[in-house]
Design a protein around this motif. Structure first.
Motif, PDB file in Angstrom:
ATOM      1  N   LYS A 176       2.531   9.724 -45.584  1.00 22.00           N
ATOM      2  CA  LYS A 176       2.577   9.348 -43.868  1.00 22.00           C
ATOM      3  C   LYS A 176       3.327   7.935 -43.652  1.00 22.00           C
ATOM      4  CE  LYS A 176      -0.960   9.398 -40.900  1.00 22.00           C
ATOM      5  NZ  LYS A 176      -1.721   9.825 -39.872  1.00 22.00           N
ATOM      6  N   LEU A 177       2.590   6.970 -44.392  1.00 20.42           N
ATOM      7  CA  LEU A 177       2.717   5.553 -44.304  1.00 20.42           C
ATOM      8  C   LEU A 177       4.336   5.387 -45.012  1.00 20.42           C
ATOM      9  CD1 LEU A 177       1.665   2.800 -43.753  1.00 20.42           C
ATOM     10  CD2 LEU A 177       0.952   2.395 -46.118  1.00 20.42           C
ATOM     11  N   MET A 179       6.660   7.360 -44.700  1.00 23.14           N
ATOM     12  CA  MET A 179       7.604   8.012 -43.744  1.00 23.14           C
ATOM     13  C   MET A 179       7.662   6.989 -42.714  1.00 23.14           C
ATOM     14  SD  MET A 179       7.752  11.885 -43.653  1.00 23.14           S
ATOM     15  CE  MET A 179       7.656  12.903 -45.221  1.00 23.14           C
ATOM     16  N   ASP A 183      11.312   5.437 -41.544  1.00 19.99           N
ATOM     17  CA  ASP A 183      11.723   5.809 -40.051  1.00 19.99           C
ATOM     18  C   ASP A 183      12.244   4.235 -39.478  1.00 19.99           C
ATOM     19  OD1 ASP A 183      12.145   6.964 -37.705  1.00 19.99           O
ATOM     20  OD2 ASP A 183      10.442   5.928 -36.906  1.00 19.99           O
TER      21      ASP A 183
ATOM     22  N   ARG B 163      11.551  -0.925 -30.721  1.00 23.23           N
ATOM     23  CA  ARG B 163      10.784   0.115 -30.002  1.00 23.23           C
ATOM     24  C   ARG B 163      10.167  -0.380 -28.797  1.00 23.23           C
ATOM     25  NH1 ARG B 163      10.595   3.873 -35.072  1.00 23.23           N
ATOM     26  NH2 ARG B 163      10.739   5.586 -33.889  1.00 23.23           N
ATOM     27  N   PHE B 236      -1.150   4.450 -36.361  1.00 24.48           N
ATOM     28  CA  PHE B 236      -0.741   5.233 -37.716  1.00 24.48           C
ATOM     29  C   PHE B 236      -1.746   6.394 -37.701  1.00 24.48           C
ATOM     30  CE2 PHE B 236      -1.556   5.817 -42.331  1.00 24.48           C
ATOM     31  CZ  PHE B 236      -0.280   6.167 -42.490  1.00 24.48           C
ATOM     32  N   PRO B 240       0.605  12.719 -36.726  1.00 24.51           N
ATOM     33  CA  PRO B 240       0.108  13.797 -37.343  1.00 24.51           C
ATOM     34  C   PRO B 240      -0.075  13.605 -38.839  1.00 24.51           C
ATOM     35  CG  PRO B 240       2.352  13.906 -36.441  1.00 24.51           C
ATOM     36  CD  PRO B 240       1.825  12.796 -35.917  1.00 24.51           C
ATOM     37  N   TYR B 242       0.283  14.372 -42.727  1.00 23.88           N
ATOM     38  CA  TYR B 242       0.999  14.999 -43.756  1.00 23.88           C
ATOM     39  C   TYR B 242       0.163  16.053 -44.511  1.00 23.88           C
ATOM     40  CZ  TYR B 242       4.857  15.765 -47.127  1.00 23.88           C
ATOM     41  OH  TYR B 242       5.727  16.305 -48.056  1.00 23.88           O
TER      42      TYR B 242
END
Lengths: 247, 247
Positions: A176-177, A179, A183, B163, B236, B240, B242
């Motif tokens: 996740k980190l 990703m 991103d 962002r 973080f 969702p 992973y």
């Protein structure tokens, strides 16, 4: 450009790479930058490459002895007795390849043919190890003081890893980190692009615990990409507000 | 290195710069990189500089005519009739300074004396404007399609601005956003350092709406720096998770 990260956790190693190559913005292609070799139950070795594509493909080709007929090939990495030996061998090939291409191309070619490589893996009886190999053939090894290594377009995605990394994290959180880090990089820089390759090497397994290609239509990556914007904005709004003193 | 950002909002312009200069890691100093000139009620012009310090100080010195005795000085920026003229004049001086230093230093000096400048300001009767001036003397102007300009070590702090930016945001939120962007950069790169200089130019005021130096012991910056780490981690964790497919 390129973006690749190798990360060391207590549980093992996680690697992620993009697949975009470009020679000018009008010549963009998809090439795999992650390569893995294994001897089941005995070793797993994975590399990720950044830099000149002809150089990195040449190095991979030499490692796999593609100059020989398939039946005569003998990947020396599968016989090296330590990961340090593997790193030395890759460094030697990388340096020789860069040098050889440059020699024929004089000052005009200076720096154009360089490449860097992240190497991760484990050989039975030893620890999982993670290296960054420079175009000069020398290399550094990660440790828990500096537990992740990046090559390519490293800066956009670095702050979130610095903030989110924890050596005890599980593989799912590490993915996740990464990703989120990818991103942020994808959003900021066109030279890094989907799909991404992901590989998880669990300590003492000598088989990828998880291996995947993450494409444009991957629902998890899409969820991360859209919810990270919102999550960042809420994080931002949760910070104390700045006040002018009305001096 | 350096990190400077100029940001265009509906309400006006916000600028932030660091103050670290270095000539090798063993020669680190603090120098102001933000300079402002004004004619109360008529114009305000502010520049931020990145690159070779001798070059940028020389350009600023020439703008202020420091080769002359104080009573004979006449800053041409205070008489230019448009911000475009101001940008052209700074570009001309920057290019000449880089060229002149380089000429005496041959190939060894190539690229060593370059610098870039962000220019922000407003002249009565016209819009607030924001430019990035290159060492070649040419320049680009920001618009609401590309409403912020960065120079120096731009990459670490870019994702959060992409962002968080909103042209309708108030000045306080814009300052908060810049502080987060600078904090991410400071955490990732030693060549950018505190203190920071901050300047807010409110539309049609021709006086800084807010001007401050943010030092190491600034309580607001400390609060941002420590709470941003926590806020990022909660952001973080709010994403969702992973899941491996256990293929």
């Amino acid at each position: 450009m390129t973006y690749c990260v190798g990360m060391m956790l207590d549980k093992g190693l996680v690697m992620m790479s993009d697949t975009r190559t470009n020679s000018g913005v009008d010549n963009i292609s998809v090439y795999r930058k992650m390569f893995t070799w294994k001897v089941p139950g005995e070793r797993i070795i994975s590399v990720m490459t950044a830099g000149n594509l002809a150089t990195t493909q040449n190095v991979i080709g030499q490692l796999e002895e593609r100059t020989k007929a398939p039946e005569d090939r003998d990947n020396s990495l599968l016989k090296a007795s330590t990961m340090f030996q593997v790193a030395s061998e890759i460094g030697r090939l990388l340096r020789a390849t860069v040098q050889e291409t440059q020699d024929g191309n004089g000052a005009r070619g200076k720096g154009r043919f360089t490449a860097s490589i992240i190497l991760a893996g484990q050989i039975d009886g030893m620890e999982p190890r993670l290296f960054l190999i420079y175009p000069e053939g020398n290399f550094i090894e990660a440790s828990f003081d500096t537990p992740f290594l990046q090559i390519g377009e490293t800066k956009y995605g670095r702050p979130i890893i610095l903030r989110g990394y924890d050596r005890n994290m599980n593989f799912e959180d590490a993915v996740k980190l990464l990703m989120v880090s990818f991103d942020s990089t994808l959003k900021a820089n066109l030279s890094v692009g989907l799909p991404l390759d992901l590989m998880v090497i669990e300590r003492d397994q000598f088989e990828p615990a998880h291996e995947r290609r993450i494409t444009q239509d991957d629902p998890y990556f899409q969820a991360i990409s859209s919810s990270w914007g919102d999550a960042l904005r809420s994080a931002f709004h949760s910070l104390p507000d700045y006040k002018f003193d009305h001096e």
